[in-house]
Design a protein around this motif. Structure first.
Motif, short mmCIF file in Angstrom:
data_model
loop_
_atom_site.label_atom_id
_atom_site.label_comp_id
_atom_site.label_asym_id
_atom_site.label_seq_id
_atom_site.Cartn_x
_atom_site.Cartn_y
_atom_site.Cartn_z
N GLY A 158 0.81 -1.21 0.00
CA GLY A 158 0.00 0.00 0.00
C GLY A 158 0.85 1.26 0.00
N LEU A 159 1.96 1.23 0.73
CA LEU A 159 2.87 2.37 0.73
C LEU A 159 3.45 2.60 -0.67
CD1 LEU A 159 4.79 1.80 4.09
CD2 LEU A 159 3.28 3.73 3.54
N LEU A 160 3.78 1.51 -1.35
CA LEU A 160 4.29 1.63 -2.72
C LEU A 160 3.20 2.14 -3.66
CD1 LEU A 160 6.25 -1.73 -2.80
CD2 LEU A 160 7.27 0.55 -2.78
N GLY A 161 1.95 1.74 -3.39
CA GLY A 161 0.84 2.18 -4.22
C GLY A 161 0.53 3.65 -4.12
N LEU A 162 0.97 4.29 -3.04
CA LEU A 162 0.68 5.73 -2.90
C LEU A 162 1.68 6.60 -3.66
CD1 LEU A 162 2.85 7.21 -0.80
CD2 LEU A 162 1.45 6.07 0.92
N CYS A 163 2.73 5.98 -4.23
CA CYS A 163 3.75 6.77 -4.94
C CYS A 163 3.14 7.58 -6.08
CB CYS A 163 4.85 5.87 -5.48
SG CYS A 163 5.87 5.11 -4.21
N SER A 164 2.29 6.93 -6.86
CA SER A 164 1.72 7.62 -8.01
C SER A 164 0.82 8.78 -7.60
CB SER A 164 0.96 6.62 -8.89
OG SER A 164 0.35 7.26 -9.97
N PRO A 165 -0.17 8.58 -6.70
CA PRO A 165 -0.99 9.74 -6.31
C PRO A 165 -0.20 10.80 -5.56
CG PRO A 165 -1.57 7.80 -5.00
CD PRO A 165 -0.69 7.33 -6.12
N LEU A 166 0.80 10.40 -4.79
CA LEU A 166 1.64 11.40 -4.11
C LEU A 166 2.36 12.26 -5.14
CD1 LEU A 166 2.82 12.59 -1.53
CD2 LEU A 166 4.59 10.81 -1.62
N SER A 167 2.86 11.61 -6.19
CA SER A 167 3.53 12.37 -7.24
C SER A 167 2.55 13.29 -7.97
CB SER A 167 4.19 11.43 -8.25
OG SER A 167 3.24 10.80 -9.09
N GLN A 168 1.30 12.83 -8.11
CA GLN A 168 0.28 13.68 -8.74
C GLN A 168 0.04 14.94 -7.91
OE1 GLN A 168 -1.76 13.40 -11.55
NE2 GLN A 168 -0.41 11.78 -12.26
N ILE A 169 -0.02 14.77 -6.59
CA ILE A 169 -0.22 15.92 -5.71
C ILE A 169 0.95 16.88 -5.84
CG2 ILE A 169 -0.33 16.66 -3.30
CD1 ILE A 169 -1.94 14.15 -2.72
N LEU A 170 2.17 16.34 -5.81
CA LEU A 170 3.35 17.20 -5.91
C LEU A 170 3.41 17.91 -7.26
CD1 LEU A 170 6.03 14.85 -4.29
CD2 LEU A 170 4.97 16.87 -3.26
N ALA A 171 3.20 17.13 -8.34
CA ALA A 171 3.31 17.71 -9.68
C ALA A 171 2.23 18.76 -9.92
CB ALA A 171 3.22 16.60 -10.73
N ASN A 172 0.99 18.41 -9.62
CA ASN A 172 -0.11 19.35 -9.85
C ASN A 172 -0.07 20.53 -8.88
OD1 ASN A 172 -1.82 18.23 -12.08
ND2 ASN A 172 -1.82 16.45 -10.74
N GLY A 173 0.43 20.28 -7.66
CA GLY A 173 0.57 21.37 -6.71
C GLY A 173 1.59 22.39 -7.18
N GLN A 352 -6.88 -0.78 -5.71
CA GLN A 352 -6.37 -1.96 -6.40
C GLN A 352 -4.87 -1.85 -6.67
OE1 GLN A 352 -9.29 -3.25 -9.65
NE2 GLN A 352 -10.07 -1.24 -9.05
N SER A 353 -4.42 -0.65 -7.02
CA SER A 353 -2.99 -0.45 -7.29
C SER A 353 -2.16 -0.60 -6.02
CB SER A 353 -2.77 0.93 -7.90
OG SER A 353 -3.38 1.02 -9.18
N GLY A 354 -2.77 -0.38 -4.87
CA GLY A 354 -2.06 -0.60 -3.61
C GLY A 354 -1.84 -2.07 -3.31
N ILE A 355 -2.61 -2.94 -3.93
CA ILE A 355 -2.47 -4.39 -3.75
C ILE A 355 -1.62 -4.99 -4.87
CG2 ILE A 355 -3.74 -6.56 -3.43
CD1 ILE A 355 -6.22 -4.83 -2.79
N GLN A 356 -1.56 -4.32 -6.00
CA GLN A 356 -0.85 -4.85 -7.17
C GLN A 356 0.60 -5.26 -6.88
OE1 GLN A 356 1.56 -2.48 -9.01
NE2 GLN A 356 2.37 -4.43 -9.76
N PRO A 357 1.42 -4.45 -6.18
CA PRO A 357 2.81 -4.88 -5.97
C PRO A 357 2.93 -6.23 -5.29
CG PRO A 357 2.58 -2.56 -5.47
CD PRO A 357 1.18 -3.09 -5.67
N VAL A 358 2.19 -6.44 -4.21
CA VAL A 358 2.32 -7.70 -3.49
C VAL A 358 1.67 -8.85 -4.25
CG1 VAL A 358 0.21 -7.40 -2.06
CG2 VAL A 358 2.12 -8.77 -1.22
N ALA A 359 0.56 -8.60 -4.94
CA ALA A 359 -0.08 -9.65 -5.72
C ALA A 359 0.82 -10.13 -6.84
CB ALA A 359 -1.41 -9.15 -6.28
N PHE A 360 1.51 -9.21 -7.49
CA PHE A 360 2.42 -9.59 -8.57
C PHE A 360 3.66 -10.28 -8.04
CE2 PHE A 360 1.24 -6.88 -12.51
CZ PHE A 360 -0.11 -7.07 -12.27
N ALA A 361 4.23 -9.77 -6.96
CA ALA A 361 5.45 -10.36 -6.40
C ALA A 361 5.21 -11.79 -5.94
CB ALA A 361 5.96 -9.51 -5.24
#
Length: 455
Positions: A158-173, A352-361
């Motif tokens: 879940g922490l890895l899944g927040l990278c994309s929205p966090l980057s969206q906040i930073l970029a759009n901010g 769903q993207s927050g679960i993707q890293p562990v589901a794929f690994a």
């Protein structure tokens, strides 16, 4: 489930690994998604001025798709090297490559200055960015999850899944702040370049953090295992794990498509079609990405409690439901309603993207985990994620600005994704340190992968 005792040193290294992976990936996504925001607003005018507005927008969004198209090449190359040589060094290389490409993008001349060379150089730098992100996305996930305790993998995911929205906040901010401080002429002249040039500092920070992380226990265990090494991880992944790769790719097509529909096309839809200001569009995306961060954390946490399948199915059903009311609510032009529906939609997509890293690994053994995971992840983005903004623009133009053909397409993709979740195995609790030739440990799930031949 493996009950291997973890020392305090292992726990500390796990925290370092997830911190390095999260921060580094967030910085790389900042560079990548920053381009996505400006590709829907200022780049059509600066790099494709000879085209009429719709064609210029399509061309600009196409350069965004080129970056996504380059991700499989980065995934294949870095996946092969990561499975053969380890995860750590690849992570240092990809973050450096991404940062340098972004700095050069901030220095690019426009069409009015160098003519056709401007869009050509823009495309080349997007290819480099896409290549770097293709290797980074999966590698960082594995670096964190292969260090994690089995009962905390979902939370780390879940922490890895927040990278994309966090980057969206930073970029759009950053873009919203620049748009507020600068006039439209100043923003188009030099303001949009500033965040790209800031990447130099971000690269230094990311490299410093990653130098402090050891190689993952799973890869060390593979090196020490009494089994014959895989000569070609890519060939092995496509041979013995082809069905798993296809299933995971089709599952992730829906989160990938919906993510880019919301963060790229929706910004264009709000500003170009509904006539909202750019600053209001950026603000709506920032609010939506706060929901997305919460969604990613909730998805990872609940996957540890419910299992991967049940949590993913819940998230998929929610995005399907929200999809049916998304555009009607946008069309109300009520700011509060728009922010709420964008937040819910992106929140459950990122759930769903927050679960993707562990589901794929957990779906692949160590020998081919990098290659297999990267192929499935980037394949979904290449198949439908990257093209989605262009598809959306084209469908809207062909349907008289009616969103329902687009909604129907996204609903079909969502249903296919849900079907892939349902037919897949539950992988929670697998021992990530076990290589394919070793038997499962006592109590470990046995039906986890496609049948593995001896290497």
């Amino acid at each position: 489930m493996s009950t291997t005792t973890r020392s305090p040193a292992d726990a500390r290294m796990s925290r370092k690994a997830v911190t390095a992976a999260t921060i580094g990936t967030a910085l790389e996504w900042f560079d990548f998604t920053l381009y996505g925001a400006v590709s829907a607003t200022v780049l059509p005018k600066l790099f494709f001025p000879a085209m009429e507005p719709t064609a210029g927008l399509l061309a600009s969004l196409a350069t965004f798709g080129v970056g996504l198209a380059a991700r499989p090449l980065g995934a294949i190359t870095c996946g092969y090297l990561g499975d053969k040589l380890g995860r750590r060094n690849l992570m240092l290389a990809t973050v450096t490559m991404m940062g340098l490409a972004s700095v050069l993008m901030g220095l690019l001349p426009t069409y009015s200055q160098v003519g056709v060379w401007a869009p050509i150089l823009l495309v080349l730098l997007r290819i480099i960015q896409g290549f770097a992100l293709g290797g980074e996305s999966t590698g960082a996930q594995l670096m964190a999850l292969e260090h994690a305790a089995p009962d905390r993998r979902g939370r780390y995911s879940g922490l890895l899944g927040l990278c994309s929205p966090l980057s969206q906040i930073l970029a759009n901010g950053v873009l919203m702040g620049l748009a507020a401080l600068l006039s439209s002429e100043q923003f188009e002249s030099f303001g949009w370049r500033i965040p790209f040039l800031m990447s130099f500092v971000l690269v230094v920070v990311a490299i410093f953090i990653r130098l402090k992380v050891d190689e993952t226990p799973a890869f060390v265990a593979l090196q020490n295992a009494p089994v014959k090494p895989v000569k070609s991880p890519l060939k092995a992944a496509l041979g013995s794990h082809r069905k798993t790769i296809v299933r995971l790719m089709l599952f992730f097509c829906s989160p990938a498509a919906l993510f880019y529909l919301i963060v790229i096309f929706s910004l264009s839809y709000l500003t170009k079609h509904l006539g909202m200001s750019q600053s209001m569009g950026f603000m709506s995306l920032m609010v939506a990405n706060v929901f997305a961060i919460l969604g990613a954390l909730a998805g990872g946490y609940l996957s540890d409690r419910w299992g991967r399948k049940k949590a993913l199915a819940f998230g998929s059903c929610m995005t399907l439901l929200i999809l049916t009311v998304y555009f009607p609510i946008l069309n109300t032009q009520n700011v509060a309603a728009i922010m709420a529906i964008m937040g819910l939609f992106l929140g459950f997509t990122q759930f769903q993207s927050g679960i993707q890293p562990v589901a794929f690994a957990e779906a692949f053994p160590t020998q081919v985990r990098y290659s297999g995971s990267a192929l499935a992840y980037t394949g979904a983005n290449l198949l439908i994620g990257g093209p989605m903004p262009m598809i959306a623009v084209w469908l809207m133009s062909q349907s008289g600005n009616s969103p329902w053909p687009l909604v129907s397409l996204c609903a079909a993709i969502n249903l296919i994704s849900l079907a892939m979740i349902v037919i897949g195995p539950e992988t929670r609790g697998i021992d990530l340190n076990r290589v394919a030739d070793q038997p499962p440990t006592e109590g470990e799930p046995r039906v986890l992968f496609n049948k593995q031949p001896s290497n």
